[in-house]
Each structure stands twice: as structure tokens, then as C-alpha cells.
Write a protein that holds these residues in place. Structure first.
Motif, PDB file in Angstrom:
ATOM      1  N   ALA A 141       0.821  -1.212   0.000  1.00  8.93           N
ATOM      2  CA  ALA A 141       0.000   0.000   0.000  1.00  8.93           C
ATOM      3  C   ALA A 141       0.855   1.262   0.000  1.00  8.93           C
ATOM      4  CB  ALA A 141      -0.942   0.000   1.201  1.00  8.93           C
ATOM      5  N   SER A 142       1.979   1.230   0.713  1.00  7.53           N
ATOM      6  CA  SER A 142       2.857   2.402   0.761  1.00  7.53           C
ATOM      7  C   SER A 142       3.454   2.690  -0.609  1.00  7.53           C
ATOM      8  CB  SER A 142       3.965   2.183   1.795  1.00  7.53           C
ATOM      9  OG  SER A 142       3.423   2.049   3.107  1.00  7.53           O
ATOM     10  N   ALA A 143       3.862   1.637  -1.322  1.00  5.48           N
ATOM     11  CA  ALA A 143       4.365   1.819  -2.688  1.00  5.48           C
ATOM     12  C   ALA A 143       3.248   2.269  -3.612  1.00  5.48           C
ATOM     13  CB  ALA A 143       4.987   0.522  -3.193  1.00  5.48           C
ATOM     14  N   ALA A 144       2.078   1.649  -3.468  1.00  2.74           N
ATOM     15  CA  ALA A 144       0.939   1.980  -4.333  1.00  2.74           C
ATOM     16  C   ALA A 144       0.513   3.427  -4.158  1.00  2.74           C
ATOM     17  CB  ALA A 144      -0.231   1.047  -4.032  1.00  2.74           C
ATOM     18  N   SER A 145       0.574   3.939  -2.944  1.00  3.06           N
ATOM     19  CA  SER A 145       0.180   5.320  -2.686  1.00  3.06           C
ATOM     20  C   SER A 145       1.091   6.286  -3.432  1.00  3.06           C
ATOM     21  CB  SER A 145       0.229   5.604  -1.185  1.00  3.06           C
ATOM     22  OG  SER A 145      -0.092   6.951  -0.905  1.00  3.06           O
ATOM     23  N   ARG A 146       2.396   6.013  -3.443  1.00  4.74           N
ATOM     24  CA  ARG A 146       3.330   6.863  -4.178  1.00  4.74           C
ATOM     25  C   ARG A 146       3.035   6.809  -5.675  1.00  4.74           C
ATOM     26  NH1 ARG A 146       8.480   7.818  -1.843  1.00  4.74           N
ATOM     27  NH2 ARG A 146       9.603   6.860  -3.596  1.00  4.74           N
ATOM     28  N   MET A 147       2.662   5.629  -6.144  1.00  3.12           N
ATOM     29  CA  MET A 147       2.372   5.475  -7.571  1.00  3.12           C
ATOM     30  C   MET A 147       1.096   6.206  -7.978  1.00  3.12           C
ATOM     31  SD  MET A 147       3.374   1.455  -7.973  1.00  3.12           S
ATOM     32  CE  MET A 147       5.039   0.877  -7.593  1.00  3.12           C
ATOM     33  N   THR A 148       0.054   6.079  -7.179  1.00  7.24           N
ATOM     34  CA  THR A 148      -1.198   6.749  -7.540  1.00  7.24           C
ATOM     35  C   THR A 148      -1.083   8.261  -7.396  1.00  7.24           C
ATOM     36  OG1 THR A 148      -2.070   6.360  -5.290  1.00  7.24           O
ATOM     37  CG2 THR A 148      -2.653   4.757  -7.000  1.00  7.24           C
ATOM     38  N   GLU A 401     -14.043   0.215   0.250  1.00  6.32           N
ATOM     39  CA  GLU A 401     -14.349   1.570  -0.225  1.00  6.32           C
ATOM     40  C   GLU A 401     -14.134   2.588   0.889  1.00  6.32           C
ATOM     41  OE1 GLU A 401     -14.775   2.253  -3.325  1.00  6.32           O
ATOM     42  OE2 GLU A 401     -14.715   0.119  -3.836  1.00  6.32           O
ATOM     43  N   ASP A 402     -14.516   2.224   2.117  1.00  3.73           N
ATOM     44  CA  ASP A 402     -14.265   3.113   3.252  1.00  3.73           C
ATOM     45  C   ASP A 402     -12.769   3.335   3.440  1.00  3.73           C
ATOM     46  OD1 ASP A 402     -16.944   3.429   3.819  1.00  3.73           O
ATOM     47  OD2 ASP A 402     -17.001   1.816   5.314  1.00  3.73           O
ATOM     48  N   ALA A 403     -11.996   2.255   3.294  1.00  2.00           N
ATOM     49  CA  ALA A 403     -10.548   2.363   3.456  1.00  2.00           C
ATOM     50  C   ALA A 403      -9.937   3.231   2.358  1.00  2.00           C
ATOM     51  CB  ALA A 403      -9.915   0.973   3.444  1.00  2.00           C
ATOM     52  N   ARG A 404     -10.425   3.080   1.123  1.00  2.00           N
ATOM     53  CA  ARG A 404      -9.925   3.901   0.009  1.00  2.00           C
ATOM     54  C   ARG A 404     -10.192   5.385   0.263  1.00  2.00           C
ATOM     55  NH1 ARG A 404      -9.164   2.018  -5.214  1.00  2.00           N
ATOM     56  NH2 ARG A 404     -10.490   3.601  -6.187  1.00  2.00           N
ATOM     57  N   GLU A 405     -11.390   5.684   0.713  1.00  2.00           N
ATOM     58  CA  GLU A 405     -11.734   7.083   0.984  1.00  2.00           C
ATOM     59  C   GLU A 405     -10.899   7.639   2.127  1.00  2.00           C
ATOM     60  OE1 GLU A 405     -15.904   7.197   1.664  1.00  2.00           O
ATOM     61  OE2 GLU A 405     -16.411   6.489  -0.364  1.00  2.00           O
ATOM     62  N   ARG A 406     -10.678   6.818   3.153  1.00  2.00           N
ATOM     63  CA  ARG A 406      -9.857   7.285   4.277  1.00  2.00           C
ATOM     64  C   ARG A 406      -8.444   7.595   3.814  1.00  2.00           C
ATOM     65  NH1 ARG A 406     -10.508   3.397   7.223  1.00  2.00           N
ATOM     66  NH2 ARG A 406     -12.067   4.301   8.607  1.00  2.00           N
ATOM     67  N   HIS A 407      -7.897   6.735   2.970  1.00  2.00           N
ATOM     68  CA  HIS A 407      -6.539   6.985   2.499  1.00  2.00           C
ATOM     69  C   HIS A 407      -6.445   8.307   1.750  1.00  2.00           C
ATOM     70  CE1 HIS A 407      -2.524   6.558   1.160  1.00  2.00           C
ATOM     71  NE2 HIS A 407      -2.877   6.608  -0.102  1.00  2.00           N
ATOM     72  N   GLN A 408      -7.409   8.582   0.924  1.00  2.00           N
ATOM     73  CA  GLN A 408      -7.392   9.850   0.191  1.00  2.00           C
ATOM     74  C   GLN A 408      -7.418  11.034   1.159  1.00  2.00           C
ATOM     75  OE1 GLN A 408      -6.992  10.259  -3.135  1.00  2.00           O
ATOM     76  NE2 GLN A 408      -6.726   8.049  -3.254  1.00  2.00           N
ATOM     77  N   ARG A 409      -8.250  10.940   2.202  1.00  2.00           N
ATOM     78  CA  ARG A 409      -8.339  12.037   3.172  1.00  2.00           C
ATOM     79  C   ARG A 409      -7.044  12.178   3.964  1.00  2.00           C
ATOM     80  NH1 ARG A 409     -13.277   9.477   4.353  1.00  2.00           N
ATOM     81  NH2 ARG A 409     -12.429   8.816   6.379  1.00  2.00           N
ATOM     82  N   SER A 410      -6.522  11.058   4.443  1.00  2.00           N
ATOM     83  CA  SER A 410      -5.326  11.092   5.277  1.00  2.00           C
ATOM     84  C   SER A 410      -4.127  11.595   4.480  1.00  2.00           C
ATOM     85  CB  SER A 410      -5.040   9.700   5.839  1.00  2.00           C
ATOM     86  OG  SER A 410      -3.895   9.702   6.650  1.00  2.00           O
ATOM     87  N   ARG A 411      -3.982  11.133   3.246  1.00  2.00           N
ATOM     88  CA  ARG A 411      -2.866  11.578   2.412  1.00  2.00           C
ATOM     89  C   ARG A 411      -2.984  13.065   2.081  1.00  2.00           C
ATOM     90  NH1 ARG A 411      -1.792   8.565  -3.256  1.00  2.00           N
ATOM     91  NH2 ARG A 411      -3.665   9.759  -3.793  1.00  2.00           N
ATOM     92  N   ALA A 412      -4.213  13.524   1.877  1.00  2.00           N
ATOM     93  CA  ALA A 412      -4.421  14.935   1.545  1.00  2.00           C
ATOM     94  C   ALA A 412      -4.065  15.856   2.708  1.00  2.00           C
ATOM     95  CB  ALA A 412      -5.877  15.155   1.122  1.00  2.00           C
ATOM     96  N   GLU A 413      -4.080  15.344   3.946  1.00  2.00           N
ATOM     97  CA  GLU A 413      -3.698  16.150   5.113  1.00  2.00           C
ATOM     98  C   GLU A 413      -2.202  16.452   5.173  1.00  2.00           C
ATOM     99  OE1 GLU A 413      -6.810  14.626   8.599  1.00  2.00           O
ATOM    100  OE2 GLU A 413      -4.721  13.960   8.552  1.00  2.00           O
ATOM    101  N   LEU A 414      -1.404  15.617   4.515  1.00  2.00           N
ATOM    102  CA  LEU A 414       0.044  15.728   4.667  1.00  2.00           C
ATOM    103  C   LEU A 414       0.580  16.993   4.004  1.00  2.00           C
ATOM    104  CD1 LEU A 414       1.078  12.028   3.945  1.00  2.00           C
ATOM    105  CD2 LEU A 414       0.510  13.097   6.142  1.00  2.00           C
ATOM    106  N   PRO A 415       1.658  17.553   4.529  1.00  2.00           N
ATOM    107  CA  PRO A 415       2.286  18.695   3.866  1.00  2.00           C
ATOM    108  C   PRO A 415       2.670  18.341   2.436  1.00  2.00           C
ATOM    109  CG  PRO A 415       3.183  18.380   6.074  1.00  2.00           C
ATOM    110  CD  PRO A 415       2.320  17.191   5.798  1.00  2.00           C
ATOM    111  N   LEU A 416       2.730  19.343   1.571  1.00  2.00           N
ATOM    112  CA  LEU A 416       2.971  19.107   0.151  1.00  2.00           C
ATOM    113  C   LEU A 416       4.274  18.366  -0.120  1.00  2.00           C
ATOM    114  CD1 LEU A 416       1.783  22.459  -1.478  1.00  2.00           C
ATOM    115  CD2 LEU A 416       0.672  20.213  -1.581  1.00  2.00           C
ATOM    116  N   VAL A 417       5.250  18.495   0.758  1.00  2.00           N
ATOM    117  CA  VAL A 417       6.530  17.839   0.544  1.00  2.00           C
ATOM    118  C   VAL A 417       6.370  16.320   0.517  1.00  2.00           C
ATOM    119  CG1 VAL A 417       7.153  17.697   2.989  1.00  2.00           C
ATOM    120  CG2 VAL A 417       8.954  17.835   1.237  1.00  2.00           C
TER     121      VAL A 417
END
Length: 436
Positions: A141-148, A401-417
Motif C-alpha cells: 500500500a505504501s508503494a501503491a500510494s506513491r504510484m497513484t 471503499e471506506d478504506a480507500r476514501e480514508r486513504h485519500q483524506r489522510s494523504r491529503a492532510e500531509l504537507p505538500l513535501v
């Protein structure tokens, strides 16, 4: 393996879990109230954040952690443990409480991804299977997140089944879907988890026919004009011409699996447009990772297929999670923090409470871990730990689907770096409160 097969997960473990249990039963410590935590001491080298995956599979594994007649007979005949231990195992059902980071959440060094509170005996038996699931799925999932993130709005398809163990492939498809992949090539993942699947043909399909024209005509006739034609078996330009001639301007897509993908994508896009196939998409494959995907961001590519680099964690096939005893009951029935003393493998004793510190605009600033007590919320923050198991009963199961949506929200919180693919430190720091 998915527990829908009904198979026990009890022997997906290391022998020392059972020998520790036997010795703890003998000493009387087996029933001492204890707290174990599953956490990373660090992120994989250069990574700025990690992604939690495998939570749902872990909950299934806990429910299926049962010692039936076959398991007990093997342990008895091989003299792995003694009879009192076998009696304990015969009745084993996890009866404690578990809190954890929900699936799709981002994590950082020392994030308590799972907090297990029960007897020592109940909790120690789960160590190996929980680490096995979390280390594998979170790496994917960590690799996939960087890819998406690198792909932006373009879809990414998981197609790594042939590059890993057959059942690891199913788990990898699930983890990738949590982190934003749109589909998988793996049909078992569709059966087990309802993940959308995709796939049309390989080079062998072209080669088994007398000509490329015969192959394309057969594929379009059978699968329809919306199919995806693989165009790099011989000459790409000629294959594109033949494909559009057979399917017309409504050809769904062409796939390029070799060569300089960016250069070829530009050429193929120009050719498709010239032939009137302006809506035909271009899909690229060929050992892609997050860096290659980012490098194709300006090219006229409509989607990516990723295999080997995904199922191997893009260079980091495990997360290095550990499962440690952090608190136990003392002689006065109070929980006291415990930890191994090591300069190289630092652990912090005491049960942890996690909070994601956010700025007023919702940007993550720090991972705050309270030791022995919850952290005070300043009004902008959010609690990260959620109940997963209560008194032995799973309460934290949720949909992908809940997990996918959570990931989008959590990742969007992170600083742009955090979006940067270059090596760096964790994007936010971890702070302990109440620890000396």
C-alpha cells in the motif's frame, strides 16, 4: 490466504510463540494482563510516510486463529509443546481488546498501528501472523500510494500476480486498491474482495495467429471494439494502423509494453488522431514504478499497468514492523510500562494513545503519542486509534471503499513535501508525551 476458505490461521506462526506460552503457563505468567503494540521504529529508508493496510485481513485471521484436531495432533505428535499447553490451545479464542489505525491511514515512526490488551498468553500467540499480514500489505500500500499520487487522475491497474506468490498476489491486489489503484488483473481478488478486474491479451495471443491482422480481428470480434490491443509485438505503427482499420475509430485502447514509452506515446497519439481514433486511449506497462510514472506525467498516456515493482514494494518489500510487550500487570494489579533496553532497537514502554496534530487549516503537523494516558486535543486534532476488537469480538470491520476514501483524506492532510519522490525524512515528526 483468505480465511473464506475456512482454514485455521493458528499455525501461521513461529514455534517460539508456543514454547513461550508453555513456559509462561508453567511460571504462572500466562494469564498476566499485558499490552502488546505493533509499530515501526522507522520508515523504510528515504520514505516520507507509510500507509496502513491488511487490517481487514488481520481481523479475519484473528477470528480463524483456532487449534483444531489436525493442528493439535501435529503439535502433539511432533512434541512441540506439552499436554497442559495443548489443553490451553484446544480452547483458545482471543478474548481481549484491540485498538488500531484503521485501514488506509498514513503512519510514521513509532505509530502504534495495533494495541493489543489481553492476557500474555492470548496476545503473544498472535504476534507472527499479525506481523506477517501488516508487513506485507502495508509495504504494498505504501508503494501503491506513491504510484497513484504520481499518476494523478490517470488510472493505475495492478497486474503483478505472476511476479509473486499466488496468495500474496491476492493480498497485494487488495492493498493496492486501498491505496488508489482502480483495478487488478487477479480474478481471485475479485472473488474475495470485489475489486474490479481488467485484462485482454498478451503477446502470445498475437503470436499464435498467422498474422497480427488475424489476431486483432479475432480479439475485436470476440471482445468488442472497446477492447485494448497490444501493439508492440512487431511494428507499433503498423499495429496501430491495423487495429484502427479493424475496430474503427471506436477502438477502446492500445497498450505499449516496451521501448521508450514517452516517445512512443507521443507518436501513437499523433497516429491515432490522424486516423480519426481521437478517443482511443493509450495504456503503458513495462516494469513501471512511481519514478517512471512521474516521468510520464507530460506524455499523452491515459493509464498505467504496474506489476513487479508494486508487488515487491518498489524496493521495500517489508515495513520492518515489530510487535512488542509495552506494559504488564504488576503485583498490585496495576499496568506498568516495560521495554527492552537497547541503543539500536529502541522501544518505549507504556500503552500508547495516538493523535494526529493538525494545523487550523487541516494540515498534519506531528504524530503525538501519549504514554500511559490520552493526549489532549487542542480542537484541530484527530484521534487516530479506533476499536477493532472488543472482548474478543471484531467490531472494526469495514468495506474497502471506506478504506480507500480514508486513504485519500489522510494523504491529503500531509504537507505538500510528502508528494516528493526524492529521498527524505518523515514528513511529520513523532513526539511522545508523558515519557521520560
Amino acid at each position: 490466504m483468505s480465511t473464506s476458505t475456512g482454514r485455521s490461521t493458528a499455525l501461521l506462526t513461529d514455534q517460539y510463540e508456543l514454547t513461550m506460552l508453555q513456559a509462561a503457563i508453567d511460571s504462572g505468567a500466562a494469564h498476566r494482563r499485558s499490552v502488546f503494540e505493533l509499530f515501526p521504529r522507522r520508515l523504510p529508508a528515504g520514505r516520507r510516510y507509510g500507509v496502513v493496510a491488511g487490517v481487514g485481513r488481520a481481523l479475519d485471521a484473528i477470528e480463524s486463529f483456532r487449534f483444531g484436531d489436525d493442528e493439535l495432533e501435529m503439535l502433539r505428535s511432533q512434541q512441540i509443546v506439552d499436554e497442559p499447553t495443548l489443553d490451553y490451545l484446544a480452547d483458545y479464542r482471543f478474548g481481549g481488546d484491540i485498538w488500531g489505525y484503521p485501514e488506509g491511514e498514513t503512519y510514521f515512526p513509532y505509530s502504534p498501528l495495533m494495541v493489543v490488551e489481553s492476557t500474555f498468553a492470548d496476545a503473544v500467540l498472535l504476534e507472527t501472523v499479525l506481523l506477517s499480514i501488516y508487513n506485507h500489505d502495508s509495504a504494498i500500500a505504501s508503494a501503491a500510494s506513491r504510484m497513484t499520487w504520481a499518476a494523478g487522475e490517470r488510472p493505475v491497474i495492478e497486474m503483478g500476480s505472476r511476479r509473486t506468490h499466488e496468495w500474496a498476489a491476492v493480498a497485494a491486489a487488495r492493498a493496492a486498491y486501498v491505496a488508489g489503484f482502480t483495478a487488478t488483473s487477479n480474478l481471485r481478488a475479485r472473488l474475495e474482495y470485489g475489486i474490479p478486474t481488467a485484462g485482454t491479451s498478451a503477446h502470445s495471443f498475437v503470436l499464435v495467429h498467422d498474422t497480427e491482422t488475424d489476431a486483432f480481428r479475432a480479439q475485436v470480434h470476440s471482445l468488442g471494439k472497446g477492447t485494448t490491443l497490444l501493439v508492440d509485438t512487431f511494428d507499433i505503427a503498423e499495429a496501430v494502423r491495423i487495429g484502427v482499420e479493424i475496430a474503427g475509430p471506436d477502438l477502446g485502447a492500445v497498450r505499449i509494453d516496451s521501448g521508450d514509452l514517452a516517445v512512443l506515446a507521443y507518436r501513437v497519439r499523433a497516429q491515432l488522431d490522424e486516423l480519426g481514433a481521437t478517443k482511443t486511449r493509450i495504456i503503458v506497462t513495462s516494469d513501471l514504478d512511481e519514478f517512471a510514472i512521474a516521468g510520464l506525467s507530460a506524455a499523452p498516456v491515459d493509464g498505467y499497468g504496474v506489476g513487479t515493482q508494486l508487488v515487491t514494494g518498489s524496493g521495500h518489500p517489508t515495513c520492518g514492523f515489530v510487535y512488542k510487550l509495552v506494559a504488564r500487570e504488576d503485583s498490585s494489579d496495576e499496568l506498568v510500562g516495560v521495554a527492552k533496553k537497547s541503543k539500536d532497537k529502541i522501544s518505549v514502554g507504556g500503552r500508547k494513545y495516538a493523535l494526529r496534530r493538525l494545523s487550523p487549516d487541516g494540515t498534519a503537523q506531528a504524530e503525538i503519542l501519549g504514554v500511559g494516558r490520552p493526549v489532549e486535543n487542542d480542537g484541530d486534532d484527530r484521534t487516530v486509534l479506533v476499536p477493532l476488537v472488543r472482548n474478543g469480538k471484531v467490531v472494526g470491520r469495514e468495506s474497502l471503499e471506506d478504506a480507500r476514501e480514508r486513504h485519500q483524506r489522510s494523504r491529503a492532510e500531509l504537507p505538500l513535501v510528502a508528494r516528493q519522490l526524492s529521498k527524505g525524512e518523515p514528513v511529520i515528526e513523532t513526539h511522545f508525551e508523558g515519557y521520560e
